[in-house]
Scaffold this motif. Structure first.
Motif, PDB file in Angstrom:
ATOM      1  N   THR A 128      35.467  52.930  35.210  1.00  0.00           N
ATOM      2  CA  THR A 128      36.084  51.735  35.771  1.00  0.00           C
ATOM      3  C   THR A 128      36.015  50.627  34.746  1.00  0.00           C
ATOM      4  O   THR A 128      35.070  50.573  33.941  1.00  0.00           O
ATOM      5  CB  THR A 128      35.377  51.281  37.056  1.00  0.00           C
ATOM      6  OG1 THR A 128      36.019  50.100  37.558  1.00  0.00           O
ATOM      7  CG2 THR A 128      33.911  50.971  36.816  1.00  0.00           C
ATOM      8  N   ASP A 129      37.001  49.749  34.757  1.00  0.00           N
ATOM      9  CA  ASP A 129      36.895  48.531  33.958  1.00  0.00           C
ATOM     10  C   ASP A 129      36.793  47.322  34.875  1.00  0.00           C
ATOM     11  O   ASP A 129      37.000  46.185  34.456  1.00  0.00           O
ATOM     12  CB  ASP A 129      38.073  48.387  32.994  1.00  0.00           C
ATOM     13  CG  ASP A 129      39.415  48.395  33.697  1.00  0.00           C
ATOM     14  OD1 ASP A 129      39.440  48.341  34.945  1.00  0.00           O
ATOM     15  OD2 ASP A 129      40.445  48.448  32.997  1.00  0.00           O
ATOM     16  N   GLY A 130      36.450  47.590  36.127  1.00  0.00           N
ATOM     17  CA  GLY A 130      36.269  46.530  37.108  1.00  0.00           C
ATOM     18  C   GLY A 130      34.809  46.326  37.442  1.00  0.00           C
ATOM     19  O   GLY A 130      33.917  46.545  36.624  1.00  0.00           O
ATOM     20  N   LYS A 131      34.543  45.947  38.685  1.00  0.00           N
ATOM     21  CA  LYS A 131      33.188  45.614  39.108  1.00  0.00           C
ATOM     22  C   LYS A 131      32.388  46.826  39.561  1.00  0.00           C
ATOM     23  O   LYS A 131      31.183  46.719  39.800  1.00  0.00           O
ATOM     24  CB  LYS A 131      33.230  44.600  40.252  1.00  0.00           C
ATOM     25  CG  LYS A 131      33.862  43.261  39.876  1.00  0.00           C
ATOM     26  CD  LYS A 131      33.863  42.313  41.050  1.00  0.00           C
ATOM     27  CE  LYS A 131      34.477  40.965  40.690  1.00  0.00           C
ATOM     28  NZ  LYS A 131      34.490  40.036  41.853  1.00  0.00           N
ATOM     29  N   GLU A 132      33.027  47.988  39.694  1.00  0.00           N
ATOM     30  CA  GLU A 132      32.342  49.136  40.280  1.00  0.00           C
ATOM     31  C   GLU A 132      31.568  49.947  39.237  1.00  0.00           C
ATOM     32  O   GLU A 132      31.589  51.193  39.257  1.00  0.00           O
ATOM     33  CB  GLU A 132      33.351  50.043  40.995  1.00  0.00           C
ATOM     34  CG  GLU A 132      34.210  49.355  42.043  1.00  0.00           C
ATOM     35  CD  GLU A 132      35.409  48.626  41.431  1.00  0.00           C
ATOM     36  OE1 GLU A 132      35.752  48.930  40.265  1.00  0.00           O
ATOM     37  OE2 GLU A 132      35.966  47.741  42.104  1.00  0.00           O
ATOM     38  N   SER A 166      32.238  42.478  31.749  1.00  0.00           N
ATOM     39  CA  SER A 166      33.456  42.717  32.514  1.00  0.00           C
ATOM     40  C   SER A 166      34.600  42.997  31.560  1.00  0.00           C
ATOM     41  O   SER A 166      34.496  42.774  30.345  1.00  0.00           O
ATOM     42  CB  SER A 166      33.788  41.505  33.395  1.00  0.00           C
ATOM     43  OG  SER A 166      34.003  40.354  32.585  1.00  0.00           O
ATOM     44  N   GLY A 167      35.716  43.472  32.111  1.00  0.00           N
ATOM     45  CA  GLY A 167      36.865  43.810  31.294  1.00  0.00           C
ATOM     46  C   GLY A 167      36.728  45.192  30.696  1.00  0.00           C
ATOM     47  O   GLY A 167      35.668  45.811  30.736  1.00  0.00           O
ATOM     48  N   GLY A 168      37.816  45.706  30.157  1.00  0.00           N
ATOM     49  CA  GLY A 168      37.820  47.042  29.582  1.00  0.00           C
ATOM     50  C   GLY A 168      37.596  47.023  28.089  1.00  0.00           C
ATOM     51  O   GLY A 168      38.129  46.186  27.372  1.00  0.00           O
ATOM     52  N   SER A 174      34.437  49.974  31.497  1.00  0.00           N
ATOM     53  CA  SER A 174      34.016  48.584  31.429  1.00  0.00           C
ATOM     54  C   SER A 174      33.249  48.304  30.144  1.00  0.00           C
ATOM     55  O   SER A 174      32.520  49.156  29.621  1.00  0.00           O
ATOM     56  CB  SER A 174      33.123  48.262  32.637  1.00  0.00           C
ATOM     57  OG  SER A 174      32.504  46.997  32.482  1.00  0.00           O
TER      58      SER A 174
END
Length: 452
Positions: A128-132, A166-168, A174
Motif C-alpha cells: 500500500t502507499d496509503g495509511k494501511e 506517507s506517499g509512495g 509506502s
C-alpha cells in the motif's frame, strides 16, 4: 579510595538541564567480583551488559567481490572486505541466510521497499502507499519491549537520510517501508534520528523544560560544553575514585566533549572549527563524517548504558545517493540495476567498500572503548548487511551479512560460516535475542535458532 567503597552502575553526573551517565568503573563492581576475577577478558566481560546493533545498507552489493570462497577461519578476505583486515578476528561472514518475505510472493515489484521492511521483521509488508501500512514487529523492538526498561532509552534508531511516512516510494509501497527498519508494532515504525544534535540531546539533556532551555542558552552564549555543567559532580566523585577510575572518567568526559564539538560545528575531525557559528545544523555536509558521527553517538550510548539496542540505516531503501568523493557520480540505485555492465559493477564495488570502511570504523571504535575488564566489542553483537544480495536481480537469498563482536563470550568471531540455502535470516535474530536475555521462540518467518 577505600577498597570497600562502591557506587551503583546507574550513577549519573548532574547539572543544569544535563545528566551524564558514567561508564563502567572498577568502583561499580561488587567486591565478590574482585575475589573471583578471571584472568581472561571473555569471562570478565560476562558481568557486563550485552549490546546489540543492526546496521543496514541499501540496494544490495556486488556479491562477486563481497563473499569469500572458503569457509572457516582460514578464508581469504575479498576486495570488499579488505578494510576489515586488521579486525578479521573480530567479525564473521555469514552466508546462506535468506529473507523469503522480501520476495514478491504474489505482490509484484517493489523489492527495495520490501528489503528494508523485512530486514528486521521477517514479515511480508502489506502493499500500500496509503495509511494501511502493516508489516511486523522488528527484532530490535522485541528486545526493547523485553529488556529496554533496564536503560534510560529502550532503543535508539539512527539514520543518515530523511524519510517519509506517507506517499509512495517503490512500485506501490509506502515510503514508510523504504525509510524504516525498526517497527514498534506491525503498523508503527520507529522514526529514526538523522540529526546528531538531536541524538546528543536525547543522551544528555534532562530536567524540566526550563532547565534544559536555560542550559542550551548558556551553551550558546558562553560556548560551554555539557561537561561544564556536570564538572562539580565529577570533581566530587573523582575524590573517591582510584587512579584507574579517575583516568577512565577523564578519558570518557573528553570523548563526550570531542563528539559535542564536532556536532556544534558540523565538521569532520580534519576540518577547521568555525568559532563564529552559533548552534548550526548538526548534520555534517560530508556523508562519511555523518556516518562516523552517528556511529560515535551509538558508541557513547552503549558506553554509558543509555541503551543496549540500536538500529542504524546508512541509507534508505532505493537510495540514489551519489558518491563523488570516491569518484562515483552515478546514483546508487541506478547502478544497482547494472545488467552485468562491468563499469557499473566496479562502481558498486567502490560503494560497497566505502560502506564496509564505515562498518570497520564502528567495530574499531567499540574495540577501543573500555567496558569493565574488556571492551564494548567484547560485549556486543553487531549485525551489518543488506536486505538484497544482487540488486540487479533483486535477490533476497544468500544475503551479505556480517556479525561482529563476542556477545559477552557467546560468539566466536573470525570465521566464514555457510549455512544451508534458504536458512531464514530471522533465525540469527532469534539467537541474538536469546543471548540478550529475551524470552522468545520465534520471530517473523524464523524456523528456530541459528547455531553460532
Amino acid at each position: 579510595m577505600s577498597s570497600s567503597w562502591r557506587i551503583p552502575r546507574r550513577t549519573f553526573l548532574r547539572g543544569l538541564g544535563t545528566v551524564v551517565a558514567l561508564p563502567a568503573l572498577e568502583a561499580m563492581r561488587p567486591l565478590s567480583a574482585f575475589a573471583a576475577k578471571s584472568a581472561t577478558a571473555t569471562s570478565a566481560a560476562g558481568d557486563a551488559p550485552k549490546r546489540v546493533a543492526f546496521l543496514f545498507v541499501p540496494n544490495g552489493m556486488n556479491m562477486d567481490l563481497f563473499r569469500p570462497e572458503a569457509t572457516g577461519a582460514d578464508y581469504q578476505l575479498t576486495p570488499t572486505l579488505q578494510p576489515l583486515a586488521d579486525l578479521k578476528g573480530d567479525f564473521s561472514v555469514l552466508s546462506g541466510l535468506t529473507h523469503d518475505k522480501g520476495r514478491a510472493n504474489g505482490d509484484g515489484p517493489g523489492d527495495h521497499a520490501r528489503a528494508a521492511a523485512t530486514f528486521l521483521t521477517g514479515a511480508q509488508p502489506h502493499k500500500t502507499d496509503g495509511k494501511e501500512i502493516r508489516v511486523g514487529v522488528s527484532v530490535d523492538q522485541v528486545a526493547a519491549q523485553q529488556i529496554g526498561g533496564q536503560t534510560e532509552l529502550p532503543s535508539l534508531e539512527l539514520g543518515c537520510e530523511a524519510g517519509r511516512l506517507s506517499g509512495g516510494c517503490d512500485s506501490g509501497y509506502s515510503c514508510a517501508y523504504s525509510s524504516n527498519i525498526s517497527w514498534r508494532t506491525e503498523s508503527s515504525p520507529m522514526t529514526k534520528e538523522i540529526d546528531p544534535r538531536s541524538v546528543f540531546d536525547r543522551l544528555f539533556a534532562r530536567g524540566t523544560t526550563a532547565d534544559v532551555g536555560a542550559a542550551e542558552h548558556r551553551r550558546d552564549e558562553h560556548r560551554q560544553s555539557v561537561i561544564d555543567f556536570v564538572m562539580e559532580d565529577a570533581k566530587q566523585l573523582k575524590k573517591r575514585l582510584g587512579d584507574n577510575d579517575r583516568r577512565k572518567l577523564d578519558e570518557y568526559l573528553d570523548s563526550i566533549r570531542h563528539v559535542e564539538r564536532r556536532i556544534e560545528h558540523g565538521i569532520d575531525d580534519n576540518q577547521q572549527q568555525r568559532p563564529t557559528l552559533r548552534r548550526p545544523d548538526g548534520i555534517p555536509r560530508e556523508y562519511a563524517a555523518h556516518i562516523r558521527l552517528m556511529s560515535d553517538l551509538m558508541v557513547l550510548a552503549f558506553q554509558t548504558d543509555a541503551t543496549r539496542i540500536c538500529s542504524f540505516m546508512f541509507g534508505n531503501a532505493g537510495s540514489n545517493r551519489s558518491y563523488p568523493f570516491i569518484d562515483v557520480r552515478d546514483g546508487h540505485h541506478y547502478l544497482s540495476h547494472h545488467g552485468r555492465n562491468e563499469d557499473k559493477l566496479a562502481k558498486i564495488a567502490k560503494i560497497d567498500r566505502f560502506h564496509v570502511e564505515q562498518f570497520a570504523y564502528v567495530v574499531k571504535r567499540l574495540k577501543e572503548t573500555p567496558d569493565g575488564e574488556g571492551n564494548l566489542l567484547d560485549n556486543s553483537m553487531i549485525v551489518y548487511g543488506s536486505g538484497l544480495a544482487d540488486g540487479n536481480r533483486h535477490e533476497h537469498h544468500n544475503l551479505p551479512i556480517l556479525l561482529a563482536g563476542r556477545g559477552g563470550g557467546s560468539l566466536q568471531p573470525g570465521r566464514h560460516i555457510r549455512y544451508d540455502d534458504e536458512t531464514p535470516l530471522m533465525n540469527l535474530y532469534v539467537s541474538l535475542l536469546r543471548e540478550m536475555g529475551c524470552q522468545i521462540d520465534s520471530l517473523g518467518d524464523s524456523t528456530g535458532a541459528l547455531e553460532l
